[in-house]
Design a protein around this motif. Structure first.
Motif, PDB file in Angstrom:
ATOM      1  N   LYS A 232       0.844  -1.220   0.000  1.00 21.96           N
ATOM      2  CA  LYS A 232       0.000   0.000   0.000  1.00 21.96           C
ATOM      3  C   LYS A 232       0.867   1.253   0.000  1.00 21.96           C
ATOM      4  O   LYS A 232       0.514   2.259  -0.632  1.00 21.96           O
ATOM      5  N   ASN A 233       2.003   1.199   0.728  1.00 23.29           N
ATOM      6  CA  ASN A 233       2.901   2.363   0.752  1.00 23.29           C
ATOM      7  C   ASN A 233       3.620   2.538  -0.584  1.00 23.29           C
ATOM      8  O   ASN A 233       4.007   3.642  -0.950  1.00 23.29           O
ATOM      9  N   THR A 234       3.781   1.441  -1.298  1.00 21.55           N
ATOM     10  CA  THR A 234       4.438   1.501  -2.608  1.00 21.55           C
ATOM     11  C   THR A 234       3.468   2.053  -3.645  1.00 21.55           C
ATOM     12  O   THR A 234       3.811   2.911  -4.450  1.00 21.55           O
ATOM     13  N   SER A 235       2.241   1.542  -3.641  1.00 20.41           N
ATOM     14  CA  SER A 235       1.199   2.033  -4.556  1.00 20.41           C
ATOM     15  C   SER A 235      -0.158   1.743  -3.942  1.00 20.41           C
ATOM     16  O   SER A 235      -0.407   0.603  -3.517  1.00 20.41           O
ATOM     17  N   ALA A 236      -1.031   2.764  -3.943  1.00 15.57           N
ATOM     18  CA  ALA A 236      -2.370   2.591  -3.355  1.00 15.57           C
ATOM     19  C   ALA A 236      -3.162   1.520  -4.104  1.00 15.57           C
ATOM     20  O   ALA A 236      -4.114   0.953  -3.573  1.00 15.57           O
ATOM     21  N   GLU A 237      -2.778   1.234  -5.339  1.00 16.93           N
ATOM     22  CA  GLU A 237      -3.521   0.254  -6.158  1.00 16.93           C
ATOM     23  C   GLU A 237      -3.176  -1.187  -5.805  1.00 16.93           C
ATOM     24  O   GLU A 237      -3.900  -2.108  -6.163  1.00 16.93           O
ATOM     25  N   MET A 238      -2.035  -1.380  -5.119  1.00 16.70           N
ATOM     26  CA  MET A 238      -1.614  -2.745  -4.797  1.00 16.70           C
ATOM     27  C   MET A 238      -2.101  -3.119  -3.391  1.00 16.70           C
ATOM     28  O   MET A 238      -2.546  -2.274  -2.624  1.00 16.70           O
ATOM     29  N   GLY A 239      -2.005  -4.382  -3.062  1.00 16.71           N
ATOM     30  CA  GLY A 239      -2.365  -4.836  -1.722  1.00 16.71           C
ATOM     31  C   GLY A 239      -2.940  -6.236  -1.770  1.00 16.71           C
ATOM     32  O   GLY A 239      -3.438  -6.677  -2.826  1.00 16.71           O
ATOM     33  N   LEU A 240      -2.865  -6.941  -0.625  1.00 12.39           N
ATOM     34  CA  LEU A 240      -3.405  -8.299  -0.571  1.00 12.39           C
ATOM     35  C   LEU A 240      -4.901  -8.257  -0.848  1.00 12.39           C
ATOM     36  O   LEU A 240      -5.604  -7.363  -0.359  1.00 12.39           O
ATOM     37  N   ARG A 241      -5.369  -9.214  -1.615  1.00 13.02           N
ATOM     38  CA  ARG A 241      -6.792  -9.286  -1.972  1.00 13.02           C
ATOM     39  C   ARG A 241      -7.538 -10.146  -0.963  1.00 13.02           C
ATOM     40  O   ARG A 241      -6.973 -11.066  -0.371  1.00 13.02           O
TER      41      ARG A 241
END
Ligand SMILES: C[S@@+](CC[C@H](N)C(=O)[O-])C[C@H]1O[C@@H](n2cnc3c(N)ncnc32)[C@H](O)[C@@H]1O
Length: 209
Positions: free
Chosen positions: A165-174
């Motif tokens: 999330k800190n790298t990109s708001a679009e990424m993250g565990l689903r």
């Protein structure tokens, strides 16, 4: 330039430690769910390590690696230097594309560690594309870390989610429940949730007509 490219290809072909750790447990699951002679599509093949190891250890007829257009170099290098008769020439594929332009439908589709890197838009594209690319009753095997009702199964997964999330708001565990609901809308039924080492899972979806 040629030397730089050779150097890059050699770096990519070096063993990826996470693939090295997870390839054997994933192989055990693939052995159970794939059939001899299957034609398989892989989404987000990365450096192609999984494709190489699984084709060396499974009687699949064809393993089609794919990767985003901008990252094709790694799998092309793997294919040129270590490809075998089961591996098809890698194809460029971005899940967000409306039409994937694949040459055929597949018995099974495999993807590892991709949906937490993709945007949610790409995850939606993935599920719709997988439904079109699978033969009826075909299976989609999705490996990676997942959350359950917004909760992580381990502190390491929480840390990884925060890092993404800190790298990109679009990424993250689903979220498992969101993945199941999205799949259902696309015509895929979640039939199995298999625990894997290091707090990962393999989710298996079946193509519904
Ligand atoms: C962490 S890497 C995993 C690579 C490999 N499967 C592995 O397990 O080592 C995530 C992969 O997802 C791919 N990816 C990200 N967004 C994508 C998209 N929209 N369409 C297809 N692949 C995508 C990346 O290019 C990358 O290869």
């Amino acid at each position: 330039m040629a030397t730089e490219k050779t150097h890059l290809a050699n770096l990519v072909l070096a063993e990826n430690p996470s693939c090295e750790r997870n390839k054997l447990p994933i192989l055990e699951v693939l052995k159970e769910y794939l059939n001899p002679g299957d034609h398989l599509l892989e989404i987000g093949s990365g450096g192609g390590m999984h494709a190489l190891y699984f084709t060396q250890n499974l009687p699949v007829a064809r393993w089609q690696m794919t990767e985003m257009p901008e990252y094709m170099e790694a799998i092309q290098a793997r294919f040129i230097q270590q490809g075998n008769s089961q591996m098809a020439t890698p194809l460029s594929l971005d899940c967000r594309a409306a039409h994937w332009g694949l040459p055929q439908q597949y018995d099974a589709i495999f993807s590892a560690n991709t949906v937490h890197i993709m945007s949610w838009q790409a995850v939606c594209g993935l599920m719709n594309g997988v439904h079109k690319a699978l033969k009826p009753e075909g299976l989609f095997l999705l490996y990676g870390p997942f959350r359950y009702n917004g909760e992580d199964t381990a502190a390491s997964n929480t840390a990884f989610h925060e890092y993404l999330k800190n790298t990109s708001a679009e990424m993250g565990l689903r979220d498992y429940q969101e993945m199941a609901a999205l799949a259902k809308l696309a015509g895929l039924q979640l039939i199995k949730d298999i625990p894997m080492p290091a707090n990962n899972r393999i989710l298996i979806f079946k193509h519904e007509q």
